[in-house]
Design an enzyme around this catalytic site. Structure first.
Site, mmCIF file in Angstrom:
data_model
loop_
_atom_site.group_PDB
_atom_site.id
_atom_site.type_symbol
_atom_site.label_atom_id
_atom_site.label_comp_id
_atom_site.label_asym_id
_atom_site.label_seq_id
_atom_site.Cartn_x
_atom_site.Cartn_y
_atom_site.Cartn_z
ATOM 1 N N HIS A 109 0.835 -1.203 0.000
ATOM 2 C CA HIS A 109 0.000 0.000 0.000
ATOM 3 C C HIS A 109 0.873 1.258 0.000
ATOM 4 O O HIS A 109 0.586 2.229 -0.718
ATOM 5 C CB HIS A 109 -0.903 0.029 1.233
ATOM 6 C CG HIS A 109 -1.897 -1.085 1.294
ATOM 7 N ND1 HIS A 109 -2.142 -1.783 2.453
ATOM 8 C CD2 HIS A 109 -2.698 -1.641 0.350
ATOM 9 C CE1 HIS A 109 -3.063 -2.701 2.223
ATOM 10 N NE2 HIS A 109 -3.423 -2.637 0.952
ATOM 11 N N LYS A 143 -17.592 -5.848 7.516
ATOM 12 C CA LYS A 143 -16.291 -6.415 7.863
ATOM 13 C C LYS A 143 -16.001 -6.218 9.346
ATOM 14 O O LYS A 143 -16.573 -5.342 9.995
ATOM 15 C CB LYS A 143 -15.178 -5.759 7.032
ATOM 16 C CG LYS A 143 -15.260 -6.051 5.539
ATOM 17 C CD LYS A 143 -14.074 -5.449 4.807
ATOM 18 C CE LYS A 143 -14.109 -5.771 3.321
ATOM 19 N NZ LYS A 143 -12.922 -5.228 2.588
ATOM 20 N N ARG A 158 -1.631 -6.603 -9.172
ATOM 21 C CA ARG A 158 -0.594 -7.614 -8.970
ATOM 22 C C ARG A 158 -0.737 -8.802 -9.917
ATOM 23 O O ARG A 158 0.244 -9.432 -10.268
ATOM 24 C CB ARG A 158 -0.638 -8.110 -7.517
ATOM 25 C CG ARG A 158 -0.337 -7.034 -6.488
ATOM 26 C CD ARG A 158 -0.728 -7.478 -5.106
ATOM 27 N NE ARG A 158 -2.173 -7.715 -5.020
ATOM 28 C CZ ARG A 158 -2.812 -8.085 -3.909
ATOM 29 N NH1 ARG A 158 -2.134 -8.264 -2.802
ATOM 30 N NH2 ARG A 158 -4.119 -8.263 -3.903
ATOM 31 N N SER A 199 -3.054 -7.112 2.965
ATOM 32 C CA SER A 199 -3.465 -7.176 4.367
ATOM 33 C C SER A 199 -3.821 -8.609 4.760
ATOM 34 O O SER A 199 -3.480 -9.069 5.860
ATOM 35 C CB SER A 199 -4.654 -6.253 4.612
ATOM 36 O OG SER A 199 -4.299 -4.904 4.396
#
Length: 373
Positions: free
Chosen positions: A17, A41, A93, A131
């Site tokens: 990040h 969440k 990614r 994360s």
């Protein structure tokens, strides 16, 4: 470009990040991090805590053109437009990332009239860092040393404090928060001059106790005695030559003064175990859990090379006031003594630690001795 936005839950923020934020800074005058607060969440840290961690991580790198906005019950792309942000930046990614982010980009622009998205590709060493990846590392022996590689300093500290807090509450309950804050604060394991006997050491040792307990199945009472002793065994750590008592004795007395164990007999047992880590008086201490606690304390000697080197550098830093010639001579004597015990099979008297760490410890001690000349 005047402003660019970066969005995410950031629980915790990772070096991946941070790389994307750095890229954003290279193409815009101002970066706004839009921090999602999603009621579906259950993040480790609250939105305000995450905001503070992001700001501290940026301040650590002297990034003064980054601000953080918490997004509540709204679309991030729409909130971005309200803040004058025309573009969000996202790291890609994998091809799967691209397919997902492209769909989100189309929704942001065509459905809700929000900001557009710019895609950047992180370097190979950050390609797998997320994360979720960091969270998955938590728990086994050495997890903290591994995690440290992938998150900025403020995020790492917040993460291990959170983990330690759960360990503390499991042992002492929630009624002793002042002592938890004291032990993890600047006057104990969280101190700036604690280069080895610090929060890392505390996390590593408690993880070692977990592994030992899981594999040997001791009585819960015995495991808890070892945990309590480890929490306090280096609570006091100074280098005063004229100190009236040793660090270990001062730590044992601090434990007894805490009142965390109302049963006087059990409190005395913990103090006895703490005194067992004192090289001056520990040899005379008798307790069934003594060798376990000593094994936990010395387990660092048998870690992989990278972790051991971190430990060795930390010890040198803690004795930074000692000139090289004197330090090298004294450290050599200590290492030769420890290696001699390892060769003799007595470095780890507890069988669990002996099996895990005796041979790696010899390798590490030998390597450091060679480096000292």
């Amino acid at each position: 470009m005047k402003k660019i936005g970066f969005s995410g839950t950031l629980d915790p923020i990772t070096n991946g990040h941070m790389w994307v934020i750095g890229e954003a800074r290279s193409i815009a005058d101002e970066v706004i991090v839009f921090l999602s607060q999603n009621s579906t969440k259950q993040p480790r840290f609250s939105a305000e805590e995450r905001r503070a961690i992001v700001l501290e991580s940026c301040a650590e790198r002297q990034w003064d053109n980054v601000q953080v906005v918490i997004v509540k019950s709204d679309y991030t792309a729409r909130v971005a437009r309200k803040h004058g942000v025309e573009y969000l930046i996202r790291g890609i990614r994998t091809t799967a990332d691209f397919d997902y982010e492209n769909l989100i980009q189309q929704t942001n622009v065509e459905v809700i009239g929000g900001a557009k998205t710019l895609f950047v590709m992180p370097p190979r060493d950050l390609g797998s860092v997320s994360s979720s990846f960091v969270k998955a590392l938590e728990g086994p022996v050495g997890w903290n040393w591994t995690t440290k590689k992938f998150v900025p300093g403020p995020a790492y500290r917040a993460w291990i404090i959170s983990w330690l807090h759960k360990e503390w509450q499991a042992l002492f309950g929630s009624a002793a928060e002042d002592w938890f804050n004291r032990l993890t604060g600047a006057d104990a394991y969280g101190g700036a001059t604690r280069h080895y006997h610090n929060l890392d050491h505390l996390v590593h040792g408690l993880a070692e106790i977990r592994a030992w307990a899981a594999n040997t199945q001791p009585a819960q009472r015995d495991a808890d005695l070892v945990r309590a002793a480890f929490w306090f065994h280096d609570a006091h750590y100074g280098h005063e030559a004229d100190a009236a008592v040793s660090n270990e004795e001062a730590s044992a007395r601090l434990w007894l003064a805490s009142g965390l164990e109302p049963d006087a007999g059990r409190a005395d047992e913990v103090a006895t175990l703490i005194r067992a880590t004192d090289h001056l008086q520990g040899g005379h201490v008798v307790h069934a859990m003594k060798e376990v606690l000593l094994g936990v304390d010395l387990a660092i000697l048998g870690q992989d090379e990278e972790v051991y080197e971190h430990y060795a550098r930390g010890i040198r830093a803690e004795y930074g006031h000692v000139p090289d010639e004197r330090y090298n001579a004294q450290r050599t004597r200590v290492l030769e003594h420890l290696r001699g015990k390892a060769y003799g099979g007595t470095l780890y008297a507890d069988p669990w630690f002996a099996e895990q760490y005796s041979e790696p410890a010899i390798v590490n001690l030998t390597r450091e001795l060679a480096a000292l000349g």
